[in-house]
Design a protein around this motif. Structure first.
Motif, PDB file in Angstrom:
ATOM      1  N   LEU A 247      72.186  -8.346  19.494  1.00 57.66           N
ATOM      2  CA  LEU A 247      71.583  -8.346  18.163  1.00 57.66           C
ATOM      3  C   LEU A 247      72.499  -7.808  17.076  1.00 57.66           C
ATOM      4  CD1 LEU A 247      67.973  -7.057  18.974  1.00 57.66           C
ATOM      5  CD2 LEU A 247      68.715  -9.415  18.628  1.00 57.66           C
ATOM      6  N   ARG A 248      73.459  -7.000  17.442  1.00 56.67           N
ATOM      7  CA  ARG A 248      74.308  -6.326  16.455  1.00 56.67           C
ATOM      8  C   ARG A 248      75.031  -7.333  15.559  1.00 56.67           C
ATOM      9  NH1 ARG A 248      77.043  -3.076  19.684  1.00 56.67           N
ATOM     10  NH2 ARG A 248      75.771  -1.197  19.333  1.00 56.67           N
ATOM     11  N   GLY A 249      74.954  -7.109  14.248  1.00 55.63           N
ATOM     12  CA  GLY A 249      75.659  -7.934  13.285  1.00 55.63           C
ATOM     13  C   GLY A 249      74.937  -9.216  12.911  1.00 55.63           C
ATOM     14  N   ARG A 250      73.731  -9.417  13.410  1.00 54.28           N
ATOM     15  CA  ARG A 250      73.006 -10.651  13.127  1.00 54.28           C
ATOM     16  C   ARG A 250      71.869 -10.424  12.131  1.00 54.28           C
ATOM     17  NH1 ARG A 250      73.865 -14.816  16.796  1.00 54.28           N
ATOM     18  NH2 ARG A 250      75.197 -14.255  18.562  1.00 54.28           N
ATOM     19  N   LEU A 251      71.515 -11.488  11.441  1.00 55.05           N
ATOM     20  CA  LEU A 251      70.305 -11.482  10.631  1.00 55.05           C
ATOM     21  C   LEU A 251      69.122 -11.597  11.592  1.00 55.05           C
ATOM     22  CD1 LEU A 251      68.625 -11.768   8.011  1.00 55.05           C
ATOM     23  CD2 LEU A 251      69.116 -14.226   8.094  1.00 55.05           C
ATOM     24  N   LEU A 252      68.218 -10.626  11.534  1.00 58.44           N
ATOM     25  CA  LEU A 252      67.078 -10.606  12.433  1.00 58.44           C
ATOM     26  C   LEU A 252      65.900 -11.299  11.741  1.00 58.44           C
ATOM     27  CD1 LEU A 252      66.052  -7.743  14.759  1.00 58.44           C
ATOM     28  CD2 LEU A 252      64.289  -8.930  13.446  1.00 58.44           C
ATOM     29  N   ILE A 253      65.378 -12.341  12.354  1.00 61.30           N
ATOM     30  CA  ILE A 253      64.295 -13.151  11.782  1.00 61.30           C
ATOM     31  C   ILE A 253      63.067 -13.020  12.670  1.00 61.30           C
ATOM     32  CG2 ILE A 253      63.571 -15.473  11.077  1.00 61.30           C
ATOM     33  CD1 ILE A 253      66.563 -16.197  10.902  1.00 61.30           C
ATOM     34  N   ALA A 254      61.924 -12.756  12.054  1.00 62.67           N
ATOM     35  CA  ALA A 254      60.680 -12.639  12.818  1.00 62.67           C
ATOM     36  C   ALA A 254      59.498 -12.905  11.902  1.00 62.67           C
ATOM     37  CB  ALA A 254      60.559 -11.261  13.467  1.00 62.67           C
ATOM     38  N   HIS A 255      58.374 -13.217  12.505  1.00 61.40           N
ATOM     39  CA  HIS A 255      57.137 -13.414  11.751  1.00 61.40           C
ATOM     40  C   HIS A 255      56.488 -12.040  11.601  1.00 61.40           C
ATOM     41  CE1 HIS A 255      54.916 -16.650   9.990  1.00 61.40           C
ATOM     42  NE2 HIS A 255      53.761 -16.192  10.477  1.00 61.40           N
ATOM     43  N   ASN A 256      56.290 -11.603  10.352  1.00 59.25           N
ATOM     44  CA  ASN A 256      55.922 -10.206  10.081  1.00 59.25           C
ATOM     45  C   ASN A 256      57.010  -9.305  10.662  1.00 59.25           C
ATOM     46  OD1 ASN A 256      54.649  -7.853   9.337  1.00 59.25           O
ATOM     47  ND2 ASN A 256      53.076  -7.959  10.922  1.00 59.25           N
ATOM     48  N   VAL A 257      58.185  -9.420  10.083  1.00 56.56           N
ATOM     49  CA  VAL A 257      59.386  -8.809  10.660  1.00 56.56           C
ATOM     50  C   VAL A 257      59.301  -7.286  10.732  1.00 56.56           C
ATOM     51  CG1 VAL A 257      60.709  -8.570   8.509  1.00 56.56           C
ATOM     52  CG2 VAL A 257      61.914  -8.994  10.676  1.00 56.56           C
ATOM     53  N   ARG A 258      58.490  -6.652   9.851  1.00 54.07           N
ATOM     54  CA  ARG A 258      58.388  -5.199   9.905  1.00 54.07           C
ATOM     55  C   ARG A 258      57.865  -4.753  11.268  1.00 54.07           C
ATOM     56  NH1 ARG A 258      61.852  -3.465   6.896  1.00 54.07           N
ATOM     57  NH2 ARG A 258      61.218  -1.588   8.013  1.00 54.07           N
ATOM     58  N   PHE A 259      56.997  -5.553  11.869  1.00 58.37           N
ATOM     59  CA  PHE A 259      56.449  -5.206  13.179  1.00 58.37           C
ATOM     60  C   PHE A 259      57.544  -5.226  14.243  1.00 58.37           C
ATOM     61  CE2 PHE A 259      54.694  -6.477  17.263  1.00 58.37           C
ATOM     62  CZ  PHE A 259      53.620  -5.616  17.418  1.00 58.37           C
ATOM     63  N   ASP A 260      58.211  -6.356  14.390  1.00 60.28           N
ATOM     64  CA  ASP A 260      59.217  -6.485  15.458  1.00 60.28           C
ATOM     65  C   ASP A 260      60.407  -5.566  15.212  1.00 60.28           C
ATOM     66  OD1 ASP A 260      58.264  -9.109  17.052  1.00 60.28           O
ATOM     67  OD2 ASP A 260      57.888  -9.379  14.915  1.00 60.28           O
ATOM     68  N   TYR A 261      60.874  -5.513  13.972  1.00 60.02           N
ATOM     69  CA  TYR A 261      62.025  -4.668  13.649  1.00 60.02           C
ATOM     70  C   TYR A 261      61.675  -3.194  13.853  1.00 60.02           C
ATOM     71  CZ  TYR A 261      65.966  -2.822  10.876  1.00 60.02           C
ATOM     72  OH  TYR A 261      67.075  -2.164  10.444  1.00 60.02           O
ATOM     73  N   GLY A 262      60.472  -2.815  13.438  1.00 58.21           N
ATOM     74  CA  GLY A 262      60.051  -1.423  13.608  1.00 58.21           C
ATOM     75  C   GLY A 262      59.975  -1.021  15.067  1.00 58.21           C
TER      76      GLY A 262
END
Length: 463
Positions: free
Chosen positions: A82-97
């Motif tokens: 994952l390092r250095g990538r744009l992280l894409i998710a649906h309701n990204v605050r959930f997955d990123y958090g």
């Protein structure tokens, strides 16, 4: 090609929706490097039971993850991908958090630019009202192997982005994505990492100034959204507080539910006396009205102070006021609105000639001051007028607890009270809150309102 940079479309399945308490059960990732696409997914042992409600939605059971690796065993590999990538998710605050918290528990720093496909869908397709993943799948005719499994949901997002680029063009999609990826504003002097750490959970927050002075205390069912609203990165609530002083520190406390957040807000305002909280600046001369019989047989309201009598043990009080001035004003309005006598209510001194009160000449008094209304009649009307202000008597034999329970994780927190006084909170049955109970007007009103209309996911327990 999706974007002109390495991307990772991520979807997680978890034991629940609380990013601090719950854990990851499955990771699905689609890595995109130009035309090269790599997919992988894996089950994860969360180290805690999966609630039946979650198992029903995802199909992931305790038995399925029993032999899966814990997050610690896959962390290094996942971080490297994952390092250095744009992280894409649906309701990204959930997955990123969730990812940040899982890495943080292992002392592995993780930060990434993020793109939320919920918000991107709203920008690209404003004509549609719903932008949940189910709505997007139905709207775009996306074919999916199984719903609510990590890799299948990530692949649905990949198909959606491909269709969006085909319909709107690469440049337009990237332009809208850039708008969404603009870093959230934070006050000068606040570490951006603090803003990143703000959780999407209920709780109470406080702002502090240069000298450590508390500026403002607030609460929300979503701490991150509410705090960022103060800085202009989220919609600002109506009549929001304007804070002119520089904010140098932000602190917050998570709670299980809204009742706990309201209670903690009251406690912090009382303890910190923030500059921009009205309740924090008001006089603490808490008082009430108590009826006292006179030698003449008339009842007269007397102002009593909480510092002189124990409000928690009296059932003959009417109204809660923050000052004697406020109490006298309420009494005057009560008198004028119910044709009561000014002198009988001690709002006007009786002259030496013992004539009629000033309200009698205006037709607002039935003449109790000059003998035209007897004590029994006046007392009855006074008691009827005061009835709506009567403080509720403590209806229980002893201590009660308001228990809030997370509907997904099952985690609970209890807030203990006796005779309207807050005793403390606990998350374990054996824990005994420490503190000196004191009667507080706002706490009384909060608990009385709850007894009239309990909040969702909260119940009253008589101990």
């Amino acid at each position: 090609m999706l974007f002109e940079r390495p991307c990772a479309i991520v979807d997680l399945e978890t034991t629940g929706g609380h990013i601090s308490r719950d854990r990851v059960t499955e990771v699905g990732v689609i890595l995109i490097d130009g035309e090269r696409v790599e997919r992988f997914d894996m089950l994860v042992n969360p180290g805690q039971p999966i609630p039946p409600f979650i198992e029903q939605i995802t199909g992931i059971s305790d038995a399925m993850v029993a032999t899966a690796p814990p997050f610690a065993d896959i962390a290094a590999m996942l971080l490297d991908k994952l390092r250095g990538r744009l992280l894409i998710a649906h309701n990204v605050r959930f997955d990123y958090g969730f990812l940040k918290n899982e890495f943080k528990r292992l002392n592995l720093p993780f930060r990434s630019e993020v793109l939320c496909t919920v918000k991107l869908s709203r920008l690209l397709y404003p004509q549609h009202f719903k932008h949940s993943l189910d709505s997007i799948i139905a709207r775009h005719g996306i074919v999916q192997a199984e719903r609510h499994r990590a890799l299948a949901d990530a692949d649905a997002l990949y198909q959606f982005l491909q269709q969006a680029i085909a319909e709107h063009g690469q440049a337009e999609v990237e332009a809208q994505a850039a708008v969404l990826m603009a870093a959230p504003a934070a006050p000068p002097g606040i570490d951006p990492e603090v803003v990143e750490q703000l959780p999407d959970v209920p709780g109470v927050y406080s702002f502090y100034g240069d000298d450590g002075q508390a500026l403002y205390v607030g609460r929300s069912d979503n701490l991150r959204r509410r705090v960022l609203a103060h800085f202009g990165t989220e919609p600002r609530p109506h009549k929001d507080v304007r804070i002119g002083e520089p904010i140098k520190r932000i602190e917050w406390r998570e709670t299980v539910g809204d009742f706990g957040a309201q209670l903690q807000e009251l406690q912090l305002i009382r303890a910190l006396q923030p500059l921009h909280n009205l309740r924090g600046r008001l006089s603490q001369e808490l008082c009430s009205l108590q009826l006292t019989p006179l030698d003449s047989g008339f009842l007269t309201p007397r102002i009593v102070l909480a510092s002189e009598v124990d409000f928690s043990r009296l059932d003959t009080l009417f109204g809660l006021f923050r000052s004697q001035k406020e109490a006298k004003k309420a009494l005057a309005e009560l008198c004028a609105g119910n044709g009561l006598c000014q002198t009988c209510l001690a709002l006007e001194k009786r002259g030496a000639r013992k004539g009629a009160c000033s309200a009698f000449a205006l037709g607002r008094c039935k003449g109790a001051c000059i003998g035209r209304e007897d004590a029994a009649s006046h007392n009855l009307r006074l008691q009827q007028a005061l009835a709506r202000l009567k403080l509720q008597s403590w209806p229980y034999p002893g201590v009660v607890a308001v228990r809030e329970t997370d509907p997904v994780s099952g985690q609970w927190q209890e807030h203990l009270f006796e005779r309207w006084c807050y005793l403390g909170s606990r998350s374990e049955e054996a824990a005994v809150p420490q503190g000196t109970p004191t009667f507080d007007a706002d706490t009384y009103k909060l608990l009385a309102a709850f007894l009239r209309k309990p909040l969702p996911d909260a119940e009253l327990r008589v101990l």
